[in-house]
Design a protein around this motif. Sequence first.
Motif, PDB file in Angstrom:
ATOM      1  N   ASP A  17       6.688   6.796  -3.635  1.00 58.27           N
ATOM      2  CA  ASP A  17       7.667   7.212  -2.633  1.00 58.27           C
ATOM      3  C   ASP A  17       8.463   6.009  -2.124  1.00 58.27           C
ATOM      4  O   ASP A  17       8.263   4.876  -2.570  1.00 58.27           O
ATOM      5  CB  ASP A  17       6.997   7.974  -1.480  1.00 58.27           C
ATOM      6  CG  ASP A  17       6.120   7.122  -0.588  1.00 58.27           C
ATOM      7  OD1 ASP A  17       6.175   5.882  -0.672  1.00 58.27           O
ATOM      8  OD2 ASP A  17       5.366   7.707   0.209  1.00 58.27           O
ATOM      9  N   GLY A  18       9.363   6.244  -1.197  1.00 55.77           N
ATOM     10  CA  GLY A  18      10.237   5.200  -0.668  1.00 55.77           C
ATOM     11  C   GLY A  18       9.506   4.074   0.040  1.00 55.77           C
ATOM     12  O   GLY A  18      10.054   2.986   0.221  1.00 55.77           O
ATOM     13  N   LYS A  19       8.260   4.318   0.464  1.00 54.11           N
ATOM     14  CA  LYS A  19       7.477   3.279   1.144  1.00 54.11           C
ATOM     15  C   LYS A  19       6.504   2.580   0.193  1.00 54.11           C
ATOM     16  O   LYS A  19       5.654   1.816   0.622  1.00 54.11           O
ATOM     17  CB  LYS A  19       6.704   3.901   2.307  1.00 54.11           C
ATOM     18  CG  LYS A  19       7.620   4.422   3.403  1.00 54.11           C
ATOM     19  CD  LYS A  19       6.832   4.994   4.548  1.00 54.11           C
ATOM     20  CE  LYS A  19       7.781   5.493   5.623  1.00 54.11           C
ATOM     21  NZ  LYS A  19       7.058   6.069   6.758  1.00 54.11           N
ATOM     22  N   GLY A  20       6.603   2.890  -1.104  1.00 59.30           N
ATOM     23  CA  GLY A  20       5.753   2.247  -2.091  1.00 59.30           C
ATOM     24  C   GLY A  20       4.397   2.899  -2.279  1.00 59.30           C
ATOM     25  O   GLY A  20       3.573   2.413  -3.049  1.00 59.30           O
ATOM     26  N   ARG A  21       4.131   3.999  -1.561  1.00 60.95           N
ATOM     27  CA  ARG A  21       2.848   4.700  -1.721  1.00 60.95           C
ATOM     28  C   ARG A  21       2.863   5.500  -3.020  1.00 60.95           C
ATOM     29  O   ARG A  21       3.871   6.083  -3.390  1.00 60.95           O
ATOM     30  CB  ARG A  21       2.609   5.645  -0.544  1.00 60.95           C
ATOM     31  CG  ARG A  21       2.403   4.922   0.768  1.00 60.95           C
ATOM     32  CD  ARG A  21       2.220   5.902   1.885  1.00 60.95           C
ATOM     33  NE  ARG A  21       3.451   6.668   2.024  1.00 60.95           N
ATOM     34  CZ  ARG A  21       3.924   7.161   3.153  1.00 60.95           C
ATOM     35  NH1 ARG A  21       3.252   7.016   4.259  1.00 60.95           N
ATOM     36  NH2 ARG A  21       5.052   7.824   3.187  1.00 60.95           N
ATOM     37  N   GLN A  22       1.722   5.516  -3.676  1.00 62.99           N
ATOM     38  CA  GLN A  22       1.591   6.223  -4.947  1.00 62.99           C
ATOM     39  C   GLN A  22       0.771   7.494  -4.770  1.00 62.99           C
ATOM     40  O   GLN A  22      -0.248   7.488  -4.074  1.00 62.99           O
ATOM     41  CB  GLN A  22       0.911   5.342  -5.990  1.00 62.99           C
ATOM     42  CG  GLN A  22       1.704   4.114  -6.345  1.00 62.99           C
ATOM     43  CD  GLN A  22       1.019   3.303  -7.437  1.00 62.99           C
ATOM     44  OE1 GLN A  22      -0.103   3.566  -7.840  1.00 62.99           O
ATOM     45  NE2 GLN A  22       1.711   2.282  -7.903  1.00 62.99           N
TER      46      GLN A  22
END
Length: 96
Positions: A16-21
């Motif tokens: 996602d946009g926050k780097g969470r997978q």
Amino acid sequence: FQWSNPHAWIQIVVVDGKGRQTEWGVECGSPNMMARTGWKSSTIKAGDKVVAVVNPLKDGRPNAALVTVTLADGRVLGPGNAPAPRPLGSIPRSKS
């Protein structure tokens, strides 16, 4: 990519946009039907980057039905039996 009956599956890691997978399970058609539309058991390999258009589950879990997948070489493949995607929030209404 799981090429098995009754349906093949693609496991996709979405960032996602926050780097969470988040790992998504994407259900495809049967291998027999998919083979008729150009798929092979080797079409997707672990680590391949793809763009998937899917119909997500209504309950928000990270699973979906495949509509199309665009492979790294530009080919666009579908499962051969998925319904067209519908806009988020739209619910088909039966006419009675």
